[in-house]
Design a protein around this motif. Structure first.
Motif, PDB file in Angstrom:
ATOM      1  N   LEU A 113       0.773  -1.040  -0.022  1.00  0.00           N
ATOM      2  CA  LEU A 113       0.077   0.073  -0.034  1.00  0.00           C
ATOM      3  C   LEU A 113       0.950   1.456   0.048  1.00  0.00           C
ATOM      4  CD1 LEU A 113      -2.600  -1.016   2.786  1.00  0.00           C
ATOM      5  CD2 LEU A 113      -2.819  -0.979   0.391  1.00  0.00           C
ATOM      6  N   THR A 114       2.277   1.164   0.402  1.00  0.00           N
ATOM      7  CA  THR A 114       2.983   2.441   0.570  1.00  0.00           C
ATOM      8  C   THR A 114       2.996   2.996  -0.876  1.00  0.00           C
ATOM      9  OG1 THR A 114       4.283   1.098   2.113  1.00  0.00           O
ATOM     10  CG2 THR A 114       5.282   3.098   1.171  1.00  0.00           C
ATOM     11  N   GLY A 115       2.487   4.426  -0.527  1.00  0.00           N
ATOM     12  CA  GLY A 115       2.670   5.379  -1.754  1.00  0.00           C
ATOM     13  C   GLY A 115       1.467   5.285  -2.438  1.00  0.00           C
ATOM     14  N   LYS A 116       0.440   4.421  -2.332  1.00  0.00           N
ATOM     15  CA  LYS A 116      -0.492   4.188  -3.296  1.00  0.00           C
ATOM     16  C   LYS A 116      -1.987   4.601  -2.642  1.00  0.00           C
ATOM     17  CE  LYS A 116       1.642   0.253  -5.418  1.00  0.00           C
ATOM     18  NZ  LYS A 116       1.588  -1.075  -5.551  1.00  0.00           N
ATOM     19  N   THR A 117      -2.894   4.857  -3.227  1.00  0.00           N
ATOM     20  CA  THR A 117      -4.126   5.114  -2.587  1.00  0.00           C
ATOM     21  C   THR A 117      -5.020   3.963  -2.399  1.00  0.00           C
ATOM     22  OG1 THR A 117      -5.289   5.566  -4.909  1.00  0.00           O
ATOM     23  CG2 THR A 117      -4.246   7.584  -4.083  1.00  0.00           C
ATOM     24  N   LEU A 118      -6.157   3.991  -1.817  1.00  0.00           N
ATOM     25  CA  LEU A 118      -6.732   2.905  -1.396  1.00  0.00           C
ATOM     26  C   LEU A 118      -7.636   2.436  -2.780  1.00  0.00           C
ATOM     27  CD1 LEU A 118      -8.334   3.867   1.980  1.00  0.00           C
ATOM     28  CD2 LEU A 118      -6.498   2.194   1.564  1.00  0.00           C
ATOM     29  N   LYS A 119      -7.915   3.357  -3.330  1.00  0.00           N
ATOM     30  CA  LYS A 119      -8.849   3.095  -4.597  1.00  0.00           C
ATOM     31  C   LYS A 119      -8.018   2.496  -5.695  1.00  0.00           C
ATOM     32  CE  LYS A 119     -11.891   5.725  -8.007  1.00  0.00           C
ATOM     33  NZ  LYS A 119     -12.666   6.856  -8.299  1.00  0.00           N
TER      34      LYS A 119
ATOM     35  N   ALA B 173     -11.673   4.614   8.883  1.00  0.00           N
ATOM     36  CA  ALA B 173     -10.989   5.866   9.290  1.00  0.00           C
ATOM     37  C   ALA B 173      -9.449   5.554   9.469  1.00  0.00           C
ATOM     38  CB  ALA B 173     -11.396   5.887  10.791  1.00  0.00           C
ATOM     39  N   ILE B 174      -8.853   6.675   9.469  1.00  0.00           N
ATOM     40  CA  ILE B 174      -7.433   6.826   9.215  1.00  0.00           C
ATOM     41  C   ILE B 174      -6.735   7.676  10.159  1.00  0.00           C
ATOM     42  CG2 ILE B 174      -7.220   8.443   7.326  1.00  0.00           C
ATOM     43  CD1 ILE B 174      -4.995   6.827   6.256  1.00  0.00           C
ATOM     44  N   LYS B 175      -5.595   7.625  10.768  1.00  0.00           N
ATOM     45  CA  LYS B 175      -4.763   8.417  11.631  1.00  0.00           C
ATOM     46  C   LYS B 175      -3.275   8.355  11.258  1.00  0.00           C
ATOM     47  CE  LYS B 175      -3.983   6.912  15.759  1.00  0.00           C
ATOM     48  NZ  LYS B 175      -4.352   6.433  17.403  1.00  0.00           N
ATOM     49  N   ARG B 176      -2.964   9.388  11.545  1.00  0.00           N
ATOM     50  CA  ARG B 176      -1.230   9.497  10.931  1.00  0.00           C
ATOM     51  C   ARG B 176      -0.589  10.319  11.999  1.00  0.00           C
ATOM     52  NH1 ARG B 176      -0.756  11.125   5.133  1.00  0.00           N
ATOM     53  NH2 ARG B 176      -1.081   8.848   4.753  1.00  0.00           N
ATOM     54  N   ASP B 177       0.147   9.599  12.981  1.00  0.00           N
ATOM     55  CA  ASP B 177       0.909  10.384  14.006  1.00  0.00           C
ATOM     56  C   ASP B 177       1.824  11.442  13.508  1.00  0.00           C
ATOM     57  OD1 ASP B 177      -0.367   8.975  15.854  1.00  0.00           O
ATOM     58  OD2 ASP B 177       1.359   7.506  16.112  1.00  0.00           O
TER      59      ASP B 177
ATOM     60  N   LYS C 199     -10.026  13.219   0.694  1.00  0.00           N
ATOM     61  CA  LYS C 199     -10.963  12.020   0.727  1.00  0.00           C
ATOM     62  C   LYS C 199     -10.196  10.748   0.970  1.00  0.00           C
ATOM     63  CE  LYS C 199     -13.807  13.561  -3.197  1.00  0.00           C
ATOM     64  NZ  LYS C 199     -14.090  13.556  -4.652  1.00  0.00           N
ATOM     65  N   ILE C 200     -10.807   9.689   1.887  1.00  0.00           N
ATOM     66  CA  ILE C 200      -9.998   8.653   2.291  1.00  0.00           C
ATOM     67  C   ILE C 200      -9.512   7.919   1.010  1.00  0.00           C
ATOM     68  CG2 ILE C 200     -10.332   6.453   3.407  1.00  0.00           C
ATOM     69  CD1 ILE C 200     -11.797   7.807   5.905  1.00  0.00           C
ATOM     70  N   GLY C 201     -10.345   7.424   0.184  1.00  0.00           N
ATOM     71  CA  GLY C 201      -9.998   7.005  -0.857  1.00  0.00           C
ATOM     72  C   GLY C 201      -8.984   7.203  -1.798  1.00  0.00           C
ATOM     73  N   GLN C 202      -8.783   8.616  -1.654  1.00  0.00           N
ATOM     74  CA  GLN C 202      -7.575   9.117  -2.629  1.00  0.00           C
ATOM     75  C   GLN C 202      -6.189   9.638  -1.910  1.00  0.00           C
ATOM     76  OE1 GLN C 202      -9.597  12.663  -4.487  1.00  0.00           O
ATOM     77  NE2 GLN C 202     -10.931  11.432  -5.705  1.00  0.00           N
ATOM     78  N   LEU C 203      -6.371   9.124  -0.624  1.00  0.00           N
ATOM     79  CA  LEU C 203      -5.024   9.517   0.185  1.00  0.00           C
ATOM     80  C   LEU C 203      -4.099   8.632  -0.055  1.00  0.00           C
ATOM     81  CD1 LEU C 203      -6.854  10.112   3.893  1.00  0.00           C
ATOM     82  CD2 LEU C 203      -5.504  11.889   2.355  1.00  0.00           C
ATOM     83  N   LYS C 204      -2.817   8.875  -0.208  1.00  0.00           N
ATOM     84  CA  LYS C 204      -1.604   8.004  -0.322  1.00  0.00           C
ATOM     85  C   LYS C 204      -1.213   7.510   1.058  1.00  0.00           C
ATOM     86  CE  LYS C 204       0.103   9.732  -4.743  1.00  0.00           C
ATOM     87  NZ  LYS C 204       1.376  10.348  -5.381  1.00  0.00           N
ATOM     88  N   ILE C 205      -1.317   6.014   0.906  1.00  0.00           N
ATOM     89  CA  ILE C 205      -0.891   5.513   2.288  1.00  0.00           C
ATOM     90  C   ILE C 205       0.498   5.801   2.664  1.00  0.00           C
ATOM     91  CG2 ILE C 205      -1.026   3.427   3.697  1.00  0.00           C
ATOM     92  CD1 ILE C 205      -3.911   4.587   3.046  1.00  0.00           C
ATOM     93  N   LYS C 206       0.998   5.739   3.945  1.00  0.00           N
ATOM     94  CA  LYS C 206       2.258   5.992   4.233  1.00  0.00           C
ATOM     95  C   LYS C 206       2.413   4.707   5.268  1.00  0.00           C
ATOM     96  CE  LYS C 206       3.040  10.724   3.674  1.00  0.00           C
ATOM     97  NZ  LYS C 206       3.503  12.147   4.371  1.00  0.00           N
ATOM     98  N   PRO C 207       3.779   4.310   5.146  1.00  0.00           N
ATOM     99  CA  PRO C 207       4.095   3.203   6.386  1.00  0.00           C
ATOM    100  C   PRO C 207       3.968   4.135   8.068  1.00  0.00           C
ATOM    101  CG  PRO C 207       5.906   3.461   4.735  1.00  0.00           C
ATOM    102  CD  PRO C 207       4.892   4.558   4.558  1.00  0.00           C
ATOM    103  N   GLY C 208       3.270   3.069   8.784  1.00  0.00           N
ATOM    104  CA  GLY C 208       3.053   3.562  10.093  1.00  0.00           C
ATOM    105  C   GLY C 208       1.678   4.151  10.389  1.00  0.00           C
ATOM    106  N   ASP C 209       0.751   4.229   9.262  1.00  0.00           N
ATOM    107  CA  ASP C 209      -0.481   4.630   9.308  1.00  0.00           C
ATOM    108  C   ASP C 209      -1.250   3.995  10.032  1.00  0.00           C
ATOM    109  OD1 ASP C 209       0.184   7.246   7.645  1.00  0.00           O
ATOM    110  OD2 ASP C 209      -0.943   6.519   6.132  1.00  0.00           O
ATOM    111  N   PHE C 210      -2.242   4.620  10.833  1.00  0.00           N
ATOM    112  CA  PHE C 210      -3.227   3.585  11.753  1.00  0.00           C
ATOM    113  C   PHE C 210      -4.463   3.509  10.849  1.00  0.00           C
ATOM    114  CE2 PHE C 210      -0.046   4.899  14.888  1.00  0.00           C
ATOM    115  CZ  PHE C 210      -0.131   3.643  15.782  1.00  0.00           C
ATOM    116  N   LEU C 211      -5.090   2.479  10.627  1.00  0.00           N
ATOM    117  CA  LEU C 211      -6.280   2.367   9.910  1.00  0.00           C
ATOM    118  C   LEU C 211      -7.162   1.598  10.696  1.00  0.00           C
ATOM    119  CD1 LEU C 211      -4.780   1.007   6.306  1.00  0.00           C
ATOM    120  CD2 LEU C 211      -5.175   3.429   7.158  1.00  0.00           C
TER     121      LEU C 211
END
Length: 575
Positions: free
Chosen positions: A305-311, A325-329, A336-348
């Motif tokens: 998922l790293t660097g990619k969107t959920l969609k 839901a998503i949380k990023r410390d 939009k959640i579906g268009q966010l680029k996921i990063k390592p360490g993200d809480f989902l």
């Protein structure tokens, strides 16, 4: 007195010292007291069992459990929306009146808990100007009826245990009404002394949750304020996605449109509140998954998922799950959640399907943390059943058709059978600490009687009757209860002072009911310390108050309360 008498008296005094020293753990102190008395045979096995199964205590527990269903309805939230107005005076009066009336019939802790979010999120007034009045109004409202506060029900359990007739539903009402009037005026006059603080509402550590408004939703065409989206518990509306436009500073007057995506921040366990709004759907729902089965995960550094969107990765088919839901410390999440680029360490937080945990790619991509249990909400027939059933039980017991114990026991059975709450919810919310405190206090009163401490106290009073007129004795009992309430807790104070008050009234041939009421009203007189009453502690934290804030307003209210309470007890019940 015998050696046993001095031992039990030492245990009694040690309990008070322990409660003062360990204010946050009263159940531990009382639990140790019970074990010591039982182990040293100061009380019998039958007396311990009788204390644990006391009818008044069981009534209190059943009432608290039944109120869980009421907390899951829209009733209090809808009323809360009508309380907050642009005028501070109008808001204060509405808040005070609503809280007093609600607390007379419902558990006042539940009322305060429901009102915390609307007050903290209101756009018109600083929350610090309203939260202390909220707590004080809940305390005052609790004095109006037998079920208004746990303190009154504890007193009634001790009354029944002493072999006296049960207190009536409205025995407290006349004195309580005078307290509401006098203390309400005093509180209003001293409210300008309350601090004006800006309370931080949203933190970067909060989860971000996306919900979409359908074209048929009744939210469309109304403002954020009118829809009550400013009054959610532990959830805050922080952004609106309107097409490709991101609105970050959401004004209360912002008019919602069809297909708006609302971005909330806060406690993920409160997400079920959003189901109470017509035509508002969670991001995960369109993927065909229910948010009743949630799991919290952390994205691994090596995740695909790293660097990619959920969609773009086809999250739903890949993992049999959808992101709720998503949380990023250390960083604010936006858009939009579906268009966010996921990063390592993200809480989902994931709504998961049946195959989720059996898939081999799960542990390669995520660190599984825990399942999340939602605070569920009621709607439709179940909501009506909870509200009407609760009010019916209270009314039937109030007019004497059925006992309160029988009414709430039958109501609890109906609510369980109809699925208004589950057995797991009851076990999770069971007030075990309160049960330990009250049953242990009853055991302590048995020990005081068994070893002759109460008899010795009565004899001492009888020998010095000239120094104890009924009025002086009543004031002494009230002041003792009030001081213990401020030093320990209201429930502990009531349980500890009751046997002394009843014994004193008997010794000087005074009216026992007046002394019982002095304990009841004295135990509710917690206005100076934020630690003596649970609602005070709740607003103390939420309003970011200092101890001095309670002292400035609480001292005049406490003086007005004490003078009114003692005077009206004498007038209404006599000595």
């Amino acid at each position: 007195m015998s050696i046993q008498s001095y031992f039990v008296l030492g245990v009694f005094l040690s309990t008070i010292v322990g409660l003062i020293k360990y204010q946050q753990r009263p159940s531990l102190v009382f639990g140790i007291t019970l074990l010591v008395l039982f182990a040293t045979q100061m009380v019998s096995t039958e007396q311990v069992i009788k204390s644990i199964s006391n009818q008044g205590l069981l009534t209190l527990i059943l009432l608290m459990l039944c109120s869980i269903a009421l907390e899951k309805t829209r009733l209090l939230r809808l009323v809360a929306v009508m309380v907050i107005k642009p005028s501070y005076k109008a808001t204060w009066l509405r808040l005070f009146s609503f809280t007093v009336l609600s607390s007379a019939l419902l558990n006042n802790t539940a009322v305060v808990s429901t009102m915390l979010a609307p007050i903290r999120n209101n756009p018109h007034h600083p929350a610090s100007k309203l939260l202390i009045p909220l707590s004080y109004a809940a305390i005052l409202g609790g004095t109006l009826t037998l079920v208004g506060t746990s303190t009154n029900l504890i007193i009634n359990s001790l009354v029944l245990d002493a072999g006296l007739p049960s207190l009536g539903f409205f025995d407290f009402t006349l004195v309580g009404l005078c307290l509401v009037l006098v203390c309400g005026i005093t509180l209003y006059l001293f409210s300008p002394l309350l601090p004006d603080k800006q309370i931080k509402k949203v933190t970067k550590e909060s989860y971000f949750i996306e919900a979409k408004i359908s074209s048929a939703s009744n939210l469309v065409g109304k403002t954020v304020e009118q829809n009550g989206l400013r009054h959610l518990q532990s959830l805050f509306l922080v952004e609106i996605m309107r097409g490709d436009c991101l609105l970050s500073a959401i004004a209360p007057t912002e008019i919602l449109q069809a297909h708006d995506k609302l971005i909330f921040s806060g406690d993920i366990s409160k997400v079920s509140q959003l189901y109470l709004f017509d035509g508002l759907s969670i991001f995960a729902e369109k993927n065909g998954l229910s948010v009743n089965n949630l799991c919290e995960v952390v994205v691994r550094p090596e995740s695909i998922l790293t660097g990619k969107t959920l969609k773009s990765v086809g999250f739903r088919s890949l993992f049999d799950a959808a992101v709720v839901a998503i949380k990023r410390d250390g960083e604010k999440v936006s858009g939009k959640i579906g268009q966010l680029k996921i990063k390592p360490g993200d809480f989902l937080v994931l709504a998961v399907g049946e195959d989720f945990k059996s898939r081999r790619n799960i542990r390669k991509n995520f660190i599984l943390l825990s399942d999340i249990e939602l605070d569920s909400r009621l709607s439709g027939k179940k909501e009506w059943l909870a509200v009407v059933g609760f009010l019916t039980a209270i009314v039937l017991s109030a007019i004497g058709i059925i006992s309160l114990f029988k009414a709430v026991l039958l109501l609890l059975g109906v609510l369980l059978l109809t699925g208004c709450f589950s057995t797991n919810e009851l076990l999770r919310r069971f007030p075990i600490e309160l049960w330990v405190i009250i049953s242990s206090a009853i055991v302590l009163s048995y020990a005081l009687q068994n070893t002759g401490v109460i008899d010795a106290f009565n004899l001492l009073i009888s020998e010095h009757r000239d120094a104890f007129s009924p009025l002086v004795a009543l004031i002494a009992i009230y002041v003792t209860t009030w001081l213990l309430t401020e030093l320990v807790t209201n429930n502990a104070a009531a349980a500890l002072v009751f046997p002394i008050a009843y014994g004193l009234a008997t010794s000087i041939d005074a009216n026992p009911t007046a002394f019982i009421m002095a304990v009841a009203f004295g135990a509710s007189a917690s206005f100076i310390s934020p630690y003596g009453y649970q609602t005070n502690l709740m607003v103390f934290t939420a309003g970011q108050y200092k101890l001095n804030d309670f002292i400035k307003v609480g001292v005049p209210v406490s003086i007005a309360y004490s003078i009114t309470a003692v005077t009206m007890i004498v007038v209404v019940f006599g000595l």
